[in-house]
Design an enzyme around this catalytic site. Structure first.
Site: not given
Length: 344
Positions: A166-167, A193, A282, A285
């Site tokens: 993600s991030t 993401h 973040m 998940d």
């Protein structure tokens, strides 16, 4: 009294500057210290004010967001969150910005002037908080290169690799996927993401520089070795038999695609012959998927805290007790290659 997060808002639209500033100022723990209407003014104010976080419009006159980022790189501790409208130029610039050091990005809901910008308020303020906290990370001491929770000596062959991020993920994924050998002889499935539209540009960017054919996944694609399948924004990617399937089932952890969706389906398909990697991001998940992969006897790598932009997803995975190896980002590609080829 706590110290508020200082934010500089950069956008060429007066309306957008006002809307974004109002969203930020409505939060008790942050404040807009100034605004800038173009790239040249932005550079001057970033260097003069040294804010904690900058929200930086991608497409602007005089200097665009990428040019601003390049101009201030290494000259400020401010973390930069790009605000991008979904255009081919905007998505390409955004991905390059992430590559050279932007913290993350937010997609404007309906173009460069989004009357509905409030739709992304929760996402924006959350990322501002994470961006600020990433500045507090202890950079004084590098963690040891490898931490193992179990003695790893995979006896099973690896038939597939699944990766979730993600991030901070686009930069790390690019660095990992572009150095993997072209004859790995397994398929690789990636969930990053990212909104619809950006994943296509991301897949194309990797494909241009990778030894492995990289593509944004489509429904009913036959799975082939030596190909990287990037989950398209807005769809979950799962594995059914010898095909990639896409579905529009509800979001998980507030996202679609979700890492857990991929991991669960891959665990059922490949069982003990699966290698999973959890990278910076973040939230949590992927943690449930890691448990499922370990239940079938698969192998799991997690990125370490020191090199993670946000140590959320790798931390949640590590805390399951199912992670086999923790590595800095620059060691992950070699470890994937070693495990897939059985070089232990």
């Amino acid at each position: 009294m706590f110290e508020k997060i200082k934010v500089l808002v950069v956008d060429d639209s007066a309306f957008m500057r006002k809307m974004i500033s109002d969203m930020i100022n409505s939060e008790l723990d942050m404040e807009v210290v100034d605004t800038a209407k173009d790239g040249e003014i932005a550079i001057d104010k970033i260097l003069k004010l040294n804010p904690d976080v900058v929200t930086l419009d991608v497409e602007m006159p005089k200097k665009n967001g990428l040019e601003v980022l390049k101009a201030v790189k290494g000259r400020t501790s401010a973390q930069v969150i790009m605000l991008s409208s979904l255009t081919s130029e905007g998505s390409a610039i955004t991905l390059e910005a992430l590559q050279i050091g932007a913290f993350d990005f937010i997609q404007k809901p309906s173009g460069s002037i989004s009357l509905d910008i409030n739709k992304v308020k929760d996402d924006l303020v959350e990322k501002i908080r994470y961006a600020k906290s990433s500045n507090k990370k202890n950079k004084g001491k590098i963690q040891s290169a490898t931490i193992t929770q179990s003695k790893l000596k995979p006896s099973n062959r690896i038939d597939a690799v699944v990766i979730g991020a993600s991030t901070g993920g686009p930069k790390v994924l690019y660095e990992i996927l572009t150095v993997l050998p072209g004859n790995l002889e397994v398929p690789i499935f990636v969930v990053q993401h990212m909104p619809a539209g950006f994943t296509k540009a991301f897949a194309e960017r990797i494909d241009k520089n990778s030894n492995l054919r990289t593509l944004e996944a489509a429904d009913n694609l036959i799975i082939e070795k030596n190909k990287i399948y990037i989950a398209p924004g807005g769809y979950h990617m799962i594995i059914e038999g010898n095909k990639v399937r896409l579905d529009l089932s509800p979001t998980m952890h507030g996202v679609r695609p979700a890492v857990d969706k991929l991991f669960f389906s891959a665990a059922e398909k490949y069982r003990s012959n699966l290698l999973a990697v959890i990278l910076t991001g973040m939230g949590r998940d992927g943690a449930d998927g890691v448990r499922e992969i370990k239940r079938y006897g698969g192998t799991i790598i997690a990125q370490d805290e020191y090199t993670s932009t946000v140590y959320g997803m790798p931390k949640s995975a590590y805390e399951t007790g199912c992670v086999d190896i923790v590595l800095p980002d620059n060691k992950v590609a070699d470890e994937i290659t070693k495990i897939v080829r059985g070089n232990y």
